[in-house]
Write a protein that holds these residues in place. Structure first.
Motif, PDB file in Angstrom:
ATOM      1  N   GLN A  18      21.437 -10.376 -53.642  1.00 28.68           N
ATOM      2  CA  GLN A  18      21.014 -11.609 -54.298  1.00 28.68           C
ATOM      3  C   GLN A  18      21.869 -11.901 -55.535  1.00 28.68           C
ATOM      4  OE1 GLN A  18      16.764 -11.516 -54.875  1.00 28.68           O
ATOM      5  NE2 GLN A  18      16.410 -12.212 -52.776  1.00 28.68           N
ATOM      6  N   ASP A  19      22.341 -10.863 -56.209  1.00 28.30           N
ATOM      7  CA  ASP A  19      23.281 -11.075 -57.319  1.00 28.30           C
ATOM      8  C   ASP A  19      24.544 -11.776 -56.818  1.00 28.30           C
ATOM      9  OD1 ASP A  19      21.899 -10.139 -59.508  1.00 28.30           O
ATOM     10  OD2 ASP A  19      22.686  -8.089 -59.356  1.00 28.30           O
ATOM     11  N   GLU A  22      25.933 -15.511 -57.861  1.00 27.71           N
ATOM     12  CA  GLU A  22      27.292 -15.777 -58.353  1.00 27.71           C
ATOM     13  C   GLU A  22      27.947 -16.874 -57.535  1.00 27.71           C
ATOM     14  OE1 GLU A  22      29.617 -12.182 -58.499  1.00 27.71           O
ATOM     15  OE2 GLU A  22      28.102 -11.158 -59.701  1.00 27.71           O
ATOM     16  N   THR A  23      27.777 -16.823 -56.213  1.00 27.67           N
ATOM     17  CA  THR A  23      28.356 -17.849 -55.336  1.00 27.67           C
ATOM     18  C   THR A  23      27.751 -19.217 -55.650  1.00 27.67           C
ATOM     19  OG1 THR A  23      28.655 -16.200 -53.593  1.00 27.67           O
ATOM     20  CG2 THR A  23      28.704 -18.505 -52.927  1.00 27.67           C
ATOM     21  N   LEU A  24      26.439 -19.270 -55.798  1.00 27.67           N
ATOM     22  CA  LEU A  24      25.784 -20.540 -56.128  1.00 27.67           C
ATOM     23  C   LEU A  24      26.228 -21.061 -57.496  1.00 27.67           C
ATOM     24  CD1 LEU A  24      22.148 -19.892 -54.844  1.00 27.67           C
ATOM     25  CD2 LEU A  24      23.814 -21.488 -53.891  1.00 27.67           C
ATOM     26  N   LYS A  47      20.406 -26.120 -58.349  1.00 30.32           N
ATOM     27  CA  LYS A  47      19.680 -25.559 -59.489  1.00 30.32           C
ATOM     28  C   LYS A  47      18.344 -24.986 -59.032  1.00 30.32           C
ATOM     29  CE  LYS A  47      21.580 -28.264 -63.321  1.00 30.32           C
ATOM     30  NZ  LYS A  47      21.280 -29.272 -64.344  1.00 30.32           N
ATOM     31  N   GLN A  48      17.688 -25.714 -58.140  1.00 28.93           N
ATOM     32  CA  GLN A  48      16.410 -25.230 -57.614  1.00 28.93           C
ATOM     33  C   GLN A  48      16.591 -23.906 -56.872  1.00 28.93           C
ATOM     34  OE1 GLN A  48      13.400 -26.519 -58.258  1.00 28.93           O
ATOM     35  NE2 GLN A  48      12.533 -24.777 -57.192  1.00 28.93           N
ATOM     36  N   LYS A  49      17.664 -23.833 -56.070  1.00 27.19           N
ATOM     37  CA  LYS A  49      17.942 -22.585 -55.347  1.00 27.19           C
ATOM     38  C   LYS A  49      18.225 -21.441 -56.317  1.00 27.19           C
ATOM     39  CE  LYS A  49      19.786 -24.362 -51.001  1.00 27.19           C
ATOM     40  NZ  LYS A  49      20.971 -24.447 -50.126  1.00 27.19           N
ATOM     41  N   VAL A  50      18.973 -21.728 -57.358  1.00 23.32           N
ATOM     42  CA  VAL A  50      19.285 -20.707 -58.360  1.00 23.32           C
ATOM     43  C   VAL A  50      18.002 -20.234 -59.038  1.00 23.32           C
ATOM     44  CG1 VAL A  50      20.416 -20.314 -60.587  1.00 23.32           C
ATOM     45  CG2 VAL A  50      21.671 -21.415 -58.747  1.00 23.32           C
TER      46      VAL A  50
END
Length: 164
Positions: free
Chosen positions: A106-107, A111-113, A139-142
Motif C-alpha cells: 500500500q505504501d 507513492e504511485t497515486l 485524493k479520495q483514493k489517497v
C-alpha cells in the motif's frame, strides 16, 4: 483402582518397616491383609525423643489420590499450553509478516497515486474541469489508502504486542 493398590502397598510396607524397626517390647502394630479404605490415614515412623514410634498422619489415602490426580491434570494442561502456545505464536508471526507485506504494498500504491496527482497538477492547463474531478477522485483514493494503512498499522502493533 490400580493406583489405590500401589498406595496400600506403600502403607503396608511402611507398617512392615515400622514393625521391624521397633523393639519387640514396643510392638503395638498389627499387620493385616485386608485392603485399606479411602478414609484410612497414612502411618508414619516418627522419632519421639529418641524413641521410634508409628503415628497416624493427617493425610488420608483419598487425599493422596486427589493430589496425584491434580498433578496429572496440571501436567496435561501445561503440555497442552506448550503445544498451543508454540503454534499460535508461529501463526501470529505469519499473520504479522503478511500484514507487513500489505503495508509495504500500500505504501508503493500511495507513492504511485501521489506521482499521478503531481502529474495531473502539472498538466491541468486547459482541461482543468475534467482534471479537477480526476484529482478529487485521486485524493479520495489517497485518503482511503491512508485510512486503510492506519488500520493495518494498528493491527500490526496489536499483533506485535500479542506475540511478545
Amino acid at each position: 483402582m490400580r493406583s489405590f493398590s500401589k498406595i496400600s502397598a506403600v502403607v503396608s510396607t511402611t507398617a512392615l518397616i515400622a514393625a521391624l524397626v521397633l523393639p519387640a517390647s514396643a510392638m503395638a502394630v498389627e499387620l493385616s491383609s485386608s485392603s485399606p479404605s479411602y478414609g484410612d490415614k497414612v502411618s508414619l515412623i516418627h522419632n519421639d525423643y529418641g524413641k521410634t514410634v508409628v503415628i497416624k498422619s493427617d493425610i488420608s489415602i483419598d487425599e493422596l489420590q486427589k493430589m496425584r490426580d491434580t498433578l496429572k491434570d496440571q501436567s496435561q494442561q501445561i503440555e497442552e499450553l506448550k503445544r498451543s502456545g508454540g503454534s499460535s505464536s508461529s501463526s501470529s508471526g505469519r499473520e504479522l509478516d503478511e500484514l507487513k507485506n500489505k503495508v509495504k504494498e500500500q505504501d508503493r500504491e500511495l507513492e504511485t497515486l501521489g506521482r499521478q496527482v503531481e502529474d495531473l497538477k502539472r498538466n491541468s492547463g486547459s482541461s482543468s474541469n475534467s482534471n479537477s474531478s480526476e484529482i478529487s477522485n485521486l485524493k479520495q483514493k489517497v485518503n482511503d489508502q491512508d485510512r486503510a494503512m492506519d488500520q493495518l498499522k494498528r493491527t500490526v502493533e496489536d499483533l506485535s504486542r500479542k506475540v511478545k
